[in-house]
Write an enzyme that holds these catalytic residues in place. Structure first.
Site, PDB file in Angstrom:
ATOM      1  N   LYS A 124      18.371   4.765   6.387  1.00 20.08           N
ATOM      2  CA  LYS A 124      17.206   5.634   6.094  1.00 20.08           C
ATOM      3  C   LYS A 124      17.196   6.142   4.871  1.00 20.08           C
ATOM      4  CE  LYS A 124      17.870   6.710  10.928  1.00 20.08           C
ATOM      5  NZ  LYS A 124      18.452   7.344  12.211  1.00 20.08           N
ATOM      6  N   GLN A 129      21.549  13.039  13.370  1.00 24.96           N
ATOM      7  CA  GLN A 129      21.725  11.520  13.585  1.00 24.96           C
ATOM      8  C   GLN A 129      22.448  11.854  15.113  1.00 24.96           C
ATOM      9  OE1 GLN A 129      20.817   8.724  12.180  1.00 24.96           O
ATOM     10  NE2 GLN A 129      21.861   7.740  14.113  1.00 24.96           N
ATOM     11  N   ASP A 133      11.917  12.792  14.338  1.00 28.78           N
ATOM     12  CA  ASP A 133      12.585  11.969  15.317  1.00 28.78           C
ATOM     13  C   ASP A 133      11.585  11.957  16.862  1.00 28.78           C
ATOM     14  OD1 ASP A 133      14.464   9.957  15.024  1.00 28.78           O
ATOM     15  OD2 ASP A 133      16.103  11.539  15.117  1.00 28.78           O
TER      16      ASP A 133
END
Ligand code: NAD
Length: 296
Positions: free
Chosen positions: A52, A96, A119
């Site tokens: 990322k 994460q 997300d």
């Protein structure tokens, strides 16, 4: 049979994002900014985070990674999230997953501002997705949609069977594909479904996200179906230096010849996820700045 590789799709998206980002930076004097929170030292999570970071660098996004020890308290993370929510330079926030057991993942994800939830896991974004309203859509389902578009796979009126009902893949992809515009008829199967084979073999498009290596075999599949395999599983392989190889939830080797198109693992859907995260970060940045301008 056509193999649906993710790379050309992701590359096309990166090229569009490069142009869009350059225009955005020129008109606002700000680069989109992604904040990533990483707890613990799980090698897979660390490697996803570094992918990322590299993608941000490629596109010219600003970014910061907040790394915490496995034992970090929930209060500390919640307090960081609230600072990032309030920080006007931050456009996207990502925690994460997975998180260690002592942390309440749902509570942490719900603390992220829905406007910065790149997300797409916040209940507000999930609710808007279900209603068919504009929302930040979670990256893997969005990547699947982009692959269907790129390879011109028609979904209208088709029977899509989704195997797996996770919040991050199964539920959102099912809820997206029955919306107007995609117009599929969707069936969802899960671990308690009876007669899985009987249902999957009715699918025009079979989407599998279960995390069970090679579970889907030729007798689960209708002749001529399209298969999207989301699973990423490690299986032992003494022939490889690292001792394992990656396989999907679908037994590609035996199933492929029965399909008209199928995604490989690795190299299929997995390639799309980071590109879609970048897409979401840029969209979040644009939306917040547009709203700020309208309010000013
Ligand atoms: P999960 O582990 O949260 O849930 C698995 C789902 O599969 C559950 O809903 C369960 O009911 C269902 N299931 C399990 N065994 C089944 C069976 N035998 N028959 C029918 N249903 C069954 O799932 P997840 O987080 O969506 O992950 C699924 C797979 O997709 C994993 O291999 C994961 O690594 C992979 N994944 C890939 C990406 C990507 O490509 N970027 C992203 C997310 C997940």
């Amino acid at each position: 049979m056509k193999t649906l590789w993710g790379k050309p799709v992701a590359e096309e998206i990166y090229l569009r994002l490069e142009e869009e980002t350059a225009r955005y930076i020129q008109s606002t004097n700000h680069a989109p900014y992604l904040a990533v929170i990483l707890v613990g030292s799980d090698p897979a999570s660390s490697s996803y985070v570094s992918m990322k970071e590299k993608a941000c660098d490629r596109l010219g996004f600003d970014h910061a990674t907040y790394r915490f020890d496995e034992s970090v308290s929930e209060e500390k993370l919640l307090s960081l999230l609230s600072k990032l929510n309030d920080d006007p330079k931050v456009d996207g926030i990502l925690v994460q997953l997975p998180l260690p057991d002592h942390l309440d993942a749902a509570k942490i994800l719900e603390t992220i501002s829905p406007l910065k939830d790149v997300d797409g896991f916040h209940p507000v974004n999930v609710g808007n997705l279900l209603l068919g309203n504009p929302s930040l859509v979670s990256c893997t389902p969005l990547g699947i949609l982009k692959m269907l578009e790129y390879y011109e796979i028609e979904t209208a009126g088709k029977h899509v069977v989704v195997v797996g009902r996770s919040n991050i893949v199964g539920k959102p992809i099912a809820a997206l594909l029955f919306q107007k515009g995609w117009d599929a008829t969707v069936t969802i199967c899960h671990s308690k479904t009876r007669n899985l084979r009987g249902i999957t073999s009715l699918a025009d498009i079979l989407i599998v996200a279960i995390g069970q290596p090679l579970l889907i075999t030729p007798d689960h599949v209708k002749e001529g179906a399209v298969i999207i395999d989301v699973g990423i599983n490690r299986i032992e392989d003494a022939g490889r230096a690292r001792g394992y190889r990656l396989v999907g939830d679908v037994d590609f080797e035996h199933v492929a010849s029965k399909t008209t198109a199928i995604t490989p693992v690795p190299g299929g859907v997995g390639v799309m996820t980071v590109a879609m995260l970048m897409n979401n970060t840029l969209q979040a940045a644009k939306k917040r700045r547009n709203e700020a301008e309208i309010l000013a």
